[in-house]
Design an enzyme around this catalytic site. Structure first.
Site, PDB file in Angstrom:
ATOM      1  N   TYR A  86      30.273   7.232  18.144  1.00 61.15           N
ATOM      2  CA  TYR A  86      29.209   7.853  18.915  1.00 61.15           C
ATOM      3  C   TYR A  86      27.863   7.725  18.200  1.00 61.15           C
ATOM      4  CZ  TYR A  86      33.024  10.055  21.548  1.00 61.15           C
ATOM      5  OH  TYR A  86      34.117  10.285  22.308  1.00 61.15           O
TER       6      TYR A  86
ATOM      7  N   GLU B 211      33.728  35.740  26.578  1.00 65.90           N
ATOM      8  CA  GLU B 211      33.353  35.243  27.913  1.00 65.90           C
ATOM      9  C   GLU B 211      31.975  35.709  28.386  1.00 65.90           C
ATOM     10  OE1 GLU B 211      36.889  36.390  30.012  1.00 65.90           O
ATOM     11  OE2 GLU B 211      37.735  34.373  29.867  1.00 65.90           O
TER      12      GLU B 211
END
Ligand code: NI
Length: 435
Positions: free
Chosen positions: A336, A412
């Site tokens: 990458y 969350e």
């Protein structure tokens, strides 16, 4: 203390007045409803419970495509194997922007005790493995699904086109397969949609929930793999002059290649690392073998340095081997590129990040030696990639189980911030372009 606080108060008031004419700067961030936040949480839990490995995101792709179709978007599937793209055409003219989430999970056996813990198994390199969303890509997808829902509901006010990219195989395609962002581009993703800018988010354990880490310019390293085969001539360990010793040559290659970073490239531009991870050779104490095999990784933050390191690695290894009478064959497997945040785009969108997360929760991120294939998108068009903290308040992000750990845990509450960030990036980019 008190005096400076008053002075600071006056200063900020005057700043507020003088900046009140700049359009998007003074607007409120678009927020999502409690109901949509709950949906995002549910999607995330479902995806978490059904993780799939790179280029095998079949169920994941179906769930995403069904959602985007229900929203009435133009949906394309099967891009780079399992990639899904949704296109939202706003009612008003404006630029095209792309929002990206990655889809794949990792061969990790989950060891958290969340009720939606993964028990999935799959096959990886011929072995049966547990599969877990240990890098948080489940959160990325859920947030982008939420953003698609919110932005679709705002269609009448949307200026321009928003492309939702759900990208497979960020962790790397298995075996000889191609995959990920690079393959999506190869299949014409940006030729077809031509976004002016691309945005991405990565959740990570090193930040407290809801905090954002950003950086102008290079953020994450390039990651390239190399191998060096050192060939000598086998002989008895007691008579090394009877052959050519590839072990001594390999030892010198390992040492000399360390001078690439310390002596040969301009490290004032950016840091770099050349590391060896595999050294293999020989079968017995008194036999000098024919061959030694070396493997390692190169990380750096500057694309010019990267090209130089490739060249110097080859020269240093070949010439060092030659000096000992051995031969070195260098193979570089490009991975990458450097993940670079476009400076103008980052500056332009920083007020948006601050409005969404809150000023006190936005920080300049240190360089990260990990790599991301979002970098391929950001090589094509201006890109902005940020980190979103997911470690619960009160817990030390430094010692929290990191991404890729079997104990990786995400608070969350970060989902609301991430969803709103995607939404506001799209909305504000169009507004700022119209100024
Ligand atoms: Ni990741």
């Amino acid at each position: 203390m008190k005096l400076s606080a008053i002075a600071f108060g006056i200063l900020s008031t005057s700043l507020l007045l003088s900046s009140s004419f700049t359009h998007a700067d003074t607007e409120q961030a678009v927020t999502i409803s409690h109901e949509l936040e709950q949906k995002v949480i549910e999607w995330r839990r479902d995806l978490h419970q059904h993780p799939e490995l790179s280029n095998r995101e079949f169920r994941t792709a179906k769930v995403i495509a069904a959602h985007l179709e229900e929203l009435g978007l133009e949906v394309q599937t099967g891009i780079a194997y399992t990639g899904v793209v949704g296109v939202l055409r706003g009612a008003k003219p404006g630029p095209t922007v792309a929002l990206r989430a990655d889809m794949d999970a990792l061969p990790v056996v989950e060891q958290t005790d969340v009720p939606f813990k993964s028990t999935a198994v799959s096959e990886y390199r011929g072995k049966e493995v547990g599969v877990m969303h240990a890098c948080g890509h489940d959160l990325h997808m859920a947030m982008l699904m939420g953003a698609a829902e919110k932005l679709s509901a705002m269609k009448a006010d949307i200026e321009g086109t928003i492309v939702f990219i759900f990208q497979p195989a960020e962790e790397g395609a298995p075996g000889d397969e191609e995959g990920g962002a690079e393959l999506m581009l190869k299949e014409g993703l940006f030729t077809q949609h031509q976004p002016e800018a691309v945005f991405g988010i990565h959740v990570w354990s090193a930040g407290t929930v809801g905090h954002i880490g950003y950086r102008e310019g290079p953020l994450m390293a390039s990651s390239d793999q190399f191998s060096i085969t050192v060939k000598g001539t086998q002989t008895h360990g007691s008579r090394p002059w009877g052959g050519v010793d590839p072990i001594v040559a390999a030892g010198q290659i390992i040492s000399n290649t360390q001078t690439i970073v310390s002596r040969q490239i301009d490290i004032t531009k950016a840091p770099a690392v050349v590391s060896f991870g595999i050294v293999e050779g020989g079968v017995r104490n008194n036999i000098i073998p024919d061959e030694v095999y070396l493997e390692g990784t190169i990380r750096n933050f500057d694309m010019d340095n990267r090209a130089q390191i490739f060249e110097k690695l080859k020269t240093t290894a070949e010439m060092t081997a030659k000096a000992t009478g051995a031969q070195a064959h260098v193979h570089i497997d490009e991975g990458y590129p450097v993940t670079v945040n476009d400076i103008a785009l980052t500056q332009k969108m920083l007020p948006t990040i601050k409005r969404v997360a809150g000023d006190d929760k936005v920080h300049v991120n240190a360089l990260v030696t990990g790599a991301e294939d979002f970098s391929f998108f950001a090589l094509e068009v201006p890109g902005l990639f940020v980190f979103l903290g997911i470690t619960p308040e009160g817990q030390d992000p430094v010692t929290a189980p990191s991404n890729h750990s079997p104990f990786f845990y995400a608070d969350e509450q970060a989902l609301k911030t991430g969803t709103e960030l995607y939404v506001n990036w799209a909305v504000d980019y169009a507004k700022l372009s119209a100024l």
